[in-house]
Motif scaffolding. Structure first.
Motif, mmCIF file in Angstrom:
data_model
loop_
_atom_site.group_PDB
_atom_site.id
_atom_site.type_symbol
_atom_site.label_atom_id
_atom_site.label_comp_id
_atom_site.label_asym_id
_atom_site.label_seq_id
_atom_site.Cartn_x
_atom_site.Cartn_y
_atom_site.Cartn_z
ATOM 1 N N LEU A 250 0.828 -1.207 0.000
ATOM 2 C CA LEU A 250 0.000 0.000 0.000
ATOM 3 C C LEU A 250 0.862 1.257 0.000
ATOM 4 O O LEU A 250 0.584 2.224 -0.717
ATOM 5 N N PHE B 94 0.998 3.903 -3.284
ATOM 6 C CA PHE B 94 0.695 5.326 -3.147
ATOM 7 C C PHE B 94 1.808 6.169 -3.741
ATOM 8 O O PHE B 94 1.558 7.070 -4.562
ATOM 9 N N LEU C 180 2.020 8.550 -7.149
ATOM 10 C CA LEU C 180 2.320 9.952 -6.878
ATOM 11 C C LEU C 180 3.540 10.405 -7.676
ATOM 12 O O LEU C 180 3.506 11.452 -8.343
#
Length: 213
Positions: free
Chosen positions: A89, A93, A97
């Protein structure tokens, strides 16, 4: 009788290397938490959510503790299934990004767009400066072992400790990184990679010299 799971040597090496990346990344930010909080502020401003400024220091401290603790847990094989999910996770992310940041910076440089992109990711604090494209490539590289650890998580045996023992080890990791952060917040960074470190000649670094005729 349930047979013990034996971790393969290549998986041990991969796990230790991946844990080391998170520990190193957490440490380089922990030695200068104020600089990391400022970096988070830059991201808030870039994404138009500058009103989160009052929380930047808290978020910086918590992110550093989380990153370092995950590295600590993977290194000592504590709650491997949970840790591997958190790794995935975490990396997903930052993968997406940094993909956006790399694309946005490319559009700024080559097509004149203005997204206010933060140029230096701050992934390794002030220790290593990376462009957004380099940061994305770095995350691609880290994503590969992260996926392997995630899919092979059942092949990594849990450390033989009681629940209390496991939480004790995690607590040690948290106290180490929190102690580094607290000391560096109250005093100078333990290892200072900034241009403003003690002994640096500020005049030479920041004041332009007149052109020689």
């Amino acid at each position: 009788m349930k047979m013990k799971t034996k971790e393969k040597p290549w998986l041990i090496v991969l796990r230790i290397l991946l844990a080391a990346v998170f520990l190193f990344s957490g440490f380089t930010k922990a030695i200068d938490p104020i600089a990391f909080a400022i970096k988070i502020d830059e991201y808030f401003i870039s994404f138009g959510i500058g009103f989160f400024h009052p929380f930047s220091m808290f978020i910086a401290v918590m992110m550093i503790i989380l990153e370092f603790s995950l590295g600590f847990m993977l290194l000592f094989r504590i709650y491997v299934k949970f840790t591997s999910i958190m790794y995935l996770l975490f990396m997903l992310f930052f993968f997406f990004l940094t993909l956006w940041l790399a694309v946005a910076e490319y559009l700024e440089v080559n097509y004149g767009y203005n997204f206010g992109v933060v140029k230096d990711c701050g992934c390794f604090g002030k220790a290593i400066k990376l462009s957004n494209f380099d940061t994305f490539l770095k995350n691609v590289g880290i994503m590969i072992p992260t996926l392997i650890i995630f899919f092979k998580r059942k092949s990594i045996p849990e450390v033989r400790l009681t629940t209390f023992g496991r939480f004790s080890v995690i607590t040690v990791g948290v106290l180490i990184v929190a102690g580094i952060e607290f000391y560096s917040y109250r005093h100078l960074p333990i290892i200072d990679f900034s241009d403003w470190k003690k002994g640096a000649n500020i005049v030479e670094l920041f004041i332009d010299k007149p052109a020689q005729k």
